[in-house]
Design a protein around this motif. Structure first.
Motif, PDB file in Angstrom:
ATOM      1  N   ILE A 146      14.977  -8.767   7.501  1.00  0.00           N
ATOM      2  CA  ILE A 146      14.708  -9.915   6.637  1.00  0.00           C
ATOM      3  C   ILE A 146      13.293 -10.445   6.867  1.00  0.00           C
ATOM      4  N   GLU A 147      12.818 -10.393   8.106  1.00  0.00           N
ATOM      5  CA  GLU A 147      11.452 -10.846   8.390  1.00  0.00           C
ATOM      6  C   GLU A 147      10.401  -9.955   7.728  1.00  0.00           C
ATOM      7  N   LEU A 148      10.760  -8.693   7.428  1.00  0.00           N
ATOM      8  CA  LEU A 148       9.832  -7.849   6.678  1.00  0.00           C
ATOM      9  C   LEU A 148       9.588  -8.431   5.292  1.00  0.00           C
ATOM     10  N   PHE A 149      10.615  -9.045   4.727  1.00  0.00           N
ATOM     11  CA  PHE A 149      10.493  -9.639   3.398  1.00  0.00           C
ATOM     12  C   PHE A 149       9.849 -11.024   3.446  1.00  0.00           C
ATOM     13  N   THR A 150      10.264 -11.856   4.404  1.00  0.00           N
ATOM     14  CA  THR A 150       9.766 -13.235   4.461  1.00  0.00           C
ATOM     15  C   THR A 150       8.454 -13.355   5.208  1.00  0.00           C
ATOM     16  N   GLN A 151       8.160 -12.398   6.074  1.00  0.00           N
ATOM     17  CA  GLN A 151       6.971 -12.406   6.921  1.00  0.00           C
ATOM     18  C   GLN A 151       6.898 -13.702   7.727  1.00  0.00           C
TER      19      GLN A 151
ATOM     20  N   ALA B  20      12.167 -18.506  -0.196  1.00  0.00           N
ATOM     21  CA  ALA B  20      13.379 -17.917  -0.777  1.00  0.00           C
ATOM     22  C   ALA B  20      13.032 -16.852  -1.808  1.00  0.00           C
ATOM     23  N   GLU B  21      11.957 -17.060  -2.528  1.00  0.00           N
ATOM     24  CA  GLU B  21      11.576 -16.102  -3.570  1.00  0.00           C
ATOM     25  C   GLU B  21      11.258 -14.723  -2.992  1.00  0.00           C
ATOM     26  N   SER B  22      10.785 -14.683  -1.755  1.00  0.00           N
ATOM     27  CA  SER B  22      10.460 -13.389  -1.132  1.00  0.00           C
ATOM     28  C   SER B  22      11.710 -12.559  -0.874  1.00  0.00           C
ATOM     29  N   LEU B  23      12.895 -13.183  -0.930  1.00  0.00           N
ATOM     30  CA  LEU B  23      14.147 -12.478  -0.690  1.00  0.00           C
ATOM     31  C   LEU B  23      14.802 -11.966  -1.973  1.00  0.00           C
ATOM     32  N   LEU B  24      14.269 -12.350  -3.116  1.00  0.00           N
ATOM     33  CA  LEU B  24      14.853 -11.910  -4.373  1.00  0.00           C
ATOM     34  C   LEU B  24      14.855 -10.388  -4.542  1.00  0.00           C
ATOM     35  N   PRO B  25      13.810  -9.664  -4.088  1.00  0.00           N
ATOM     36  CA  PRO B  25      13.868  -8.208  -4.233  1.00  0.00           C
ATOM     37  C   PRO B  25      15.055  -7.565  -3.504  1.00  0.00           C
ATOM     38  N   ILE B  26      15.396  -8.047  -2.326  1.00  0.00           N
ATOM     39  CA  ILE B  26      16.512  -7.458  -1.585  1.00  0.00           C
ATOM     40  C   ILE B  26      17.841  -7.774  -2.290  1.00  0.00           C
ATOM     41  N   ILE B  27      17.956  -8.987  -2.819  1.00  0.00           N
ATOM     42  CA  ILE B  27      19.175  -9.366  -3.533  1.00  0.00           C
ATOM     43  C   ILE B  27      19.310  -8.540  -4.805  1.00  0.00           C
TER      44      ILE B  27
ATOM     45  N   SER C 108       0.815  -1.219   0.000  1.00  0.00           N
ATOM     46  CA  SER C 108       0.000   0.000   0.000  1.00  0.00           C
ATOM     47  C   SER C 108       0.846   1.266   0.000  1.00  0.00           C
ATOM     48  N   GLY C 109       2.167   1.101   0.025  1.00  0.00           N
ATOM     49  CA  GLY C 109       3.051   2.261   0.019  1.00  0.00           C
ATOM     50  C   GLY C 109       3.393   2.781   1.406  1.00  0.00           C
ATOM     51  N   ASN C 110       2.996   2.053   2.453  1.00  0.00           N
ATOM     52  CA  ASN C 110       3.317   2.458   3.822  1.00  0.00           C
ATOM     53  C   ASN C 110       4.725   1.992   4.183  1.00  0.00           C
ATOM     54  N   LYS C 111       5.474   2.875   4.827  1.00  0.00           N
ATOM     55  CA  LYS C 111       6.815   2.514   5.259  1.00  0.00           C
ATOM     56  C   LYS C 111       6.715   1.514   6.412  1.00  0.00           C
ATOM     57  N   ILE C 112       7.385   0.354   6.232  1.00  0.00           N
ATOM     58  CA  ILE C 112       7.368  -0.662   7.287  1.00  0.00           C
ATOM     59  C   ILE C 112       8.765  -0.930   7.845  1.00  0.00           C
ATOM     60  N   GLY C 113       9.750  -0.304   7.243  1.00  0.00           N
ATOM     61  CA  GLY C 113      11.118  -0.501   7.718  1.00  0.00           C
ATOM     62  C   GLY C 113      12.107   0.243   6.854  1.00  0.00           C
ATOM     63  N   GLU C 114      13.380  -0.026   7.141  1.00  0.00           N
ATOM     64  CA  GLU C 114      14.443   0.629   6.391  1.00  0.00           C
ATOM     65  C   GLU C 114      15.574  -0.374   6.158  1.00  0.00           C
ATOM     66  N   LEU C 115      16.059  -0.390   4.938  1.00  0.00           N
ATOM     67  CA  LEU C 115      17.187  -1.235   4.579  1.00  0.00           C
ATOM     68  C   LEU C 115      18.447  -0.371   4.661  1.00  0.00           C
ATOM     69  N   LYS C 116      19.422  -0.835   5.445  1.00  0.00           N
ATOM     70  CA  LYS C 116      20.685  -0.102   5.582  1.00  0.00           C
ATOM     71  C   LYS C 116      21.827  -1.073   5.344  1.00  0.00           C
ATOM     72  N   PHE C 117      22.787  -0.648   4.505  1.00  0.00           N
ATOM     73  CA  PHE C 117      23.961  -1.485   4.271  1.00  0.00           C
ATOM     74  C   PHE C 117      25.083  -0.634   3.698  1.00  0.00           C
ATOM     75  N   ASN C 118      26.288  -1.121   3.889  1.00  0.00           N
ATOM     76  CA  ASN C 118      27.472  -0.490   3.327  1.00  0.00           C
ATOM     77  C   ASN C 118      27.942  -1.380   2.181  1.00  0.00           C
ATOM     78  N   PRO C 119      27.802  -0.924   0.936  1.00  0.00           N
ATOM     79  CA  PRO C 119      28.177  -1.774  -0.196  1.00  0.00           C
ATOM     80  C   PRO C 119      29.675  -2.091  -0.239  1.00  0.00           C
ATOM     81  N   ASN C 120      30.480  -1.356   0.519  1.00  0.00           N
ATOM     82  CA  ASN C 120      31.920  -1.612   0.573  1.00  0.00           C
ATOM     83  C   ASN C 120      32.282  -2.680   1.600  1.00  0.00           C
TER      84      ASN C 120
END
Length: 163
Positions: free
Chosen positions: A108-113, A118-125, A18-30
């Motif tokens: 990760i639980e935001l994605f897998t609920q 495993a398919e629910s994790l493809l968007p993050i990858i 629905s477009g509601n913010k449910i969390g934030e993804l934070k990472f250092n690509p380095n």
């Protein structure tokens, strides 16, 4: 005197359907761990898919008219099905655990609920892959530039016995 820290974190909102913010993804690509874990996870996932595909090719018996003689063939099918399920669960558990180590279990639980999907994790990858790839390439180029500098400046001969 203050110490200034350069923030290299990528931060992106995680939204529900629905477009509601449910969390934030934070990472250092380095972060080298991310690079290593991502390449290993993708390799392991691909290997598991190929192995499951081979097991899925075991012919399914007609269970409506199974006889004692056909029981071995039915057993082979269910053994293959069972093994394929084991591989899928093991691979998904590894994927969830490794990604949880990088991004946090709650993220990760935001994605897998809470499921083992495993398919629910493809968007993050898919989302982090270009960032990690770019960072890795930048590091490789930096290393190669430094290596070339060393090679170019290393034209002098050293005689260790002179000391």
């Amino acid at each position: 005197m203050a110490l200034t820290i350069k923030n290299r974190l990528i931060k992106e909102d995680i939204l529900d359907e629905s477009g509601n913010k449910i969390g934030e993804l934070k990472f250092n690509p380095n972060d080298s761990r991310i690079m290593k874990k991502m390449s290993s996870l993708v390799k392991d996932f691909g290997k598991a898919v190929k192995e499951i595909d081979k097991l899925d090719k075991v012919e399914r018996p007609n269970l409506d008219s199974i006889s004692i003689e056909d029981f071995d063939k039915a057993s082979e099918y269910f053994d293959a099905f069972d093994r394929a399920t084991d591989i899928e669960i093991e691979t998904t558990d590894k994927l969830i655990n490794e990604l949880s180590e990088i991004f946090g279990k709650e993220t990760i639980e935001l994605f897998t609920q809470g499921t083992k999907d495993a398919e629910s994790l493809l968007p993050i990858i898919s989302f982090i892959e270009p960032y990690v790839k770019k960072a890795r390439q930048k590091n490789i180029e930096k290393y190669l530039d430094n290596k070339n500098d060393v090679i170019e400046n290393n034209n002098t001969e050293v005689n260790w016995t002179d000391k």
